[in-house]
Design a protein around this motif. Sequence first.
Motif, PDB file in Angstrom:
ATOM      1  N   ASN A 164      -4.140  -6.906   6.829  1.00  0.00           N
ATOM      2  CA  ASN A 164      -4.338  -5.479   6.940  1.00  0.00           C
ATOM      3  C   ASN A 164      -3.218  -5.228   6.785  1.00  0.00           C
ATOM      4  O   ASN A 164      -2.945  -4.840   7.941  1.00  0.00           O
ATOM      5  N   LEU A 165      -2.030  -4.356   5.806  1.00  0.00           N
ATOM      6  CA  LEU A 165      -1.122  -3.090   6.288  1.00  0.00           C
ATOM      7  C   LEU A 165      -0.728  -2.126   5.877  1.00  0.00           C
ATOM      8  O   LEU A 165      -1.591  -1.765   5.040  1.00  0.00           O
TER       9      LEU A 165
ATOM     10  N   ALA B 220       1.407   6.013  -2.005  1.00  0.00           N
ATOM     11  CA  ALA B 220       0.798   5.075  -2.979  1.00  0.00           C
ATOM     12  C   ALA B 220      -0.271   4.731  -3.614  1.00  0.00           C
ATOM     13  O   ALA B 220      -0.526   5.035  -1.861  1.00  0.00           O
ATOM     14  N   ALA B 221      -0.961   5.470  -4.290  1.00  0.00           N
ATOM     15  CA  ALA B 221      -1.830   4.975  -4.282  1.00  0.00           C
ATOM     16  C   ALA B 221      -3.176   3.351  -4.433  1.00  0.00           C
ATOM     17  O   ALA B 221      -3.764   3.226  -4.692  1.00  0.00           O
ATOM     18  N   GLU B 222      -1.778   2.481  -5.498  1.00  0.00           N
ATOM     19  CA  GLU B 222      -1.898   1.559  -5.459  1.00  0.00           C
ATOM     20  C   GLU B 222      -1.096   0.835  -5.244  1.00  0.00           C
ATOM     21  O   GLU B 222      -0.327   1.136  -5.862  1.00  0.00           O
ATOM     22  N   TYR B 223      -1.167  -0.554  -4.786  1.00  0.00           N
ATOM     23  CA  TYR B 223      -0.349  -1.259  -5.157  1.00  0.00           C
ATOM     24  C   TYR B 223      -0.339  -2.840  -5.441  1.00  0.00           C
ATOM     25  O   TYR B 223      -1.423  -3.609  -5.608  1.00  0.00           O
ATOM     26  N   VAL B 224       0.727  -3.427  -6.234  1.00  0.00           N
ATOM     27  CA  VAL B 224       0.805  -4.294  -6.952  1.00  0.00           C
ATOM     28  C   VAL B 224       1.467  -5.686  -6.663  1.00  0.00           C
ATOM     29  O   VAL B 224       2.420  -5.226  -6.126  1.00  0.00           O
ATOM     30  N   GLY B 225       1.228  -6.852  -6.359  1.00  0.00           N
ATOM     31  CA  GLY B 225       2.016  -8.014  -6.209  1.00  0.00           C
ATOM     32  C   GLY B 225       2.688  -8.148  -7.183  1.00  0.00           C
ATOM     33  O   GLY B 225       2.710  -8.804  -8.182  1.00  0.00           O
ATOM     34  N   THR B 226       3.715  -7.933  -6.968  1.00  0.00           N
ATOM     35  CA  THR B 226       4.763  -8.341  -8.489  1.00  0.00           C
ATOM     36  C   THR B 226       5.070  -9.724  -9.127  1.00  0.00           C
ATOM     37  O   THR B 226       5.284 -10.272 -10.035  1.00  0.00           O
TER      38      THR B 226
ATOM     39  N   LYS C 229      -3.728  -6.404  -8.601  1.00  0.00           N
ATOM     40  CA  LYS C 229      -3.178  -4.931  -7.339  1.00  0.00           C
ATOM     41  C   LYS C 229      -4.320  -4.518  -6.827  1.00  0.00           C
ATOM     42  O   LYS C 229      -5.929  -5.501  -7.084  1.00  0.00           O
ATOM     43  N   VAL C 230      -4.259  -3.756  -5.859  1.00  0.00           N
ATOM     44  CA  VAL C 230      -4.790  -3.564  -3.938  1.00  0.00           C
ATOM     45  C   VAL C 230      -4.949  -2.224  -4.204  1.00  0.00           C
ATOM     46  O   VAL C 230      -4.212  -1.769  -4.974  1.00  0.00           O
ATOM     47  N   SER C 231      -5.550  -1.354  -4.253  1.00  0.00           N
ATOM     48  CA  SER C 231      -5.805   0.189  -4.004  1.00  0.00           C
ATOM     49  C   SER C 231      -5.653   0.349  -2.155  1.00  0.00           C
ATOM     50  O   SER C 231      -6.143   0.034  -1.575  1.00  0.00           O
TER      51      SER C 231
ATOM     52  N   SER D  73      -3.076   1.800   4.463  1.00  0.00           N
ATOM     53  CA  SER D  73      -3.337   0.919   4.309  1.00  0.00           C
ATOM     54  C   SER D  73      -3.913   0.356   2.992  1.00  0.00           C
ATOM     55  O   SER D  73      -5.296   0.475   2.498  1.00  0.00           O
ATOM     56  N   ILE D  74      -3.444  -1.823   2.914  1.00  0.00           N
ATOM     57  CA  ILE D  74      -3.818  -2.130   1.998  1.00  0.00           C
ATOM     58  C   ILE D  74      -4.631  -3.477   2.348  1.00  0.00           C
ATOM     59  O   ILE D  74      -4.249  -3.869   3.535  1.00  0.00           O
ATOM     60  N   ASN D  75      -5.628  -4.074   1.925  1.00  0.00           N
ATOM     61  CA  ASN D  75      -5.764  -5.336   2.236  1.00  0.00           C
ATOM     62  C   ASN D  75      -5.538  -6.297   1.474  1.00  0.00           C
ATOM     63  O   ASN D  75      -5.302  -6.229  -0.209  1.00  0.00           O
TER      64      ASN D  75
END
Length: 595
Positions: free
Chosen positions: A403-404, A409-415, A420-422, A427-429
């Motif tokens: 958990n970081l 941003a509203a959403e992250y993507v693992g390149t 994709k995580v919200s 934070s993002i999990n």
Amino acid sequence: MSWYNEAVFYHIYPLGLTGAPKQNAYEEPVHRLNTLLPWIDHIKEIGCTALYIGPLFESVGHGYETTDYKKLDSRLGDNEDLKNFVAACHEKGIKVIFDGVFNHTGRDFFAFKDIQEKHQNSPYVNWYCNVNFSGNTEYNDGFSYENWGGYNLLVKLNQRNPDVQNYICDVIRFWVSEFDVDGIRLDAADVLDFDFMKQLRRTAEEVKPDFWLMGEVIHGDYSRWVNGSTLHSVTNYALHKALYSGHNDHNYFEIAHTVKYLQNMGDLDLYNFVDNHDVERIYTKLSNKAHFAPVHVLLYTLPGVPSIYYGSEFGIEGRKERTSDDSLRPALNLADYADATEKNPCTALIAALGKVRQNTPALNYGSYAELMLTNRQYAFARDLDGVRVIVTVNNDDNAASMNLPAGNAAEYVGTLTGEKVSVENGSINVTVAGNSGNIWVAAGDMPEYKPVDMAAKKPETASENSSANTAKTEAASTTEAKASNYKSDAEPAAENTAASESAVNPAASEVAASNDVSADKEAAADNEATSQTASEKSEVTVDWTKSPEDMTVEELQTGILAKMANNGPVTDQMKKTVYDNIWHDSLVNWLKSFR
């Protein structure tokens, strides 16, 4: 900012990659450099934007005993070949830097040959350090001189001599005008004279905008070399060691500690690597080959300029031997690795990381902030202008959740996975698979990449090709190796009948050591098996009235640890690093680096 701040380097040792003979017969040029032209497209394909290639210029054997700074080694071709090669790189958008071996020359260099002929009457006596006509060498020169690393094949230049400074600066001007080179990697920079390096920096600023000077430095406060008056960057041996041992020991604390240690030196853009022509291949060094993935995720995302050594993108192995570095510098046939970006997981990962690096400015310029740290999991952020990129790595065999704190941003993507995580509550999990890593960016900020298989199970073809090429290289060079005992140096000594017997064994013994003079650089950088802890060292008292140059290796090591203690707690790892450095000149510079 300059091109090198955004570069991803590819490193080629050309005499090895082209399968050139181990000894230079000084015959008609053989145009082996042209066989590297197809590698330019490969370099670009895997996302590299710059090439460090060298040594290139006429030399006796391994390339670091220069005979002529202005002539391409005849085993590689002629100057026209090198000019065309650099132009072909530039056409593909790839910058090129050469190896600059300016600390020493070979014994066939014109100035040294003149001293051999004329002795005290030579105008070049002061071109070298401590030429003493009351002494002698194993080559029966009738004089002795200072060398590099104890090898009389490498004659140390007097860098405080204005004639030497002017000559080397003219060499740099020649390299730019003749070959259009974009920078220089300075060999043995940790023992170069600082005023000499300042002169090189002034010349660099004269010859070409953004001309890059990067130095080979193993230990010490890197900021002493990297600043506005000397070099732009140095080799990051501290991180190199941490990256492989931090994984082998399941100890991400070592890597995180090293990053903080380096950051305390200032905002330095260091040259990061996990292997090179002097050290064992990363695939060989890793106890768990699956750690290839998290190691390289860190290489491409931690502060600094990443570099890949030719062949390591295929996951080939290379083990260091005391008498030879041939296995570290093999001849490879690019055709043997066709479609590697599609079929070889190691190559696919490197290519993906290269593209991510090129499209993520925060990885080039962003600040660093540690987000999570355990022995087996590590996360950090690279922040730039309100944009946060998050890097996660996991050296455990099992998946791990984190958990970081995220950015805006509203959403992250693992390149690397496409997952994709919200963002929830800032934070993002995320879940990071075992023995892997990911680079998380704000969704929409990156081109779409297909997921990369980070299982790091190297295809058998890559391993077999590597073994086959090694076997081919060994078979092809067996005859050359038998005759390679530095005949260029042994023969002049053997001409003296009385000294002929004494000339044979020294040449043979030096070949065993100087077939790779860097064998001891490796020992100094990461000699885990034989290093001693402080408790194993007998107590040494430092006489601070002495100049560092007059201290013994043991006094210098003790003095460095004392200076470190003034700045905070000294860990066992820090002690080990100090005791692993056995080079007097390097230790002198390290002690002087404390302010």
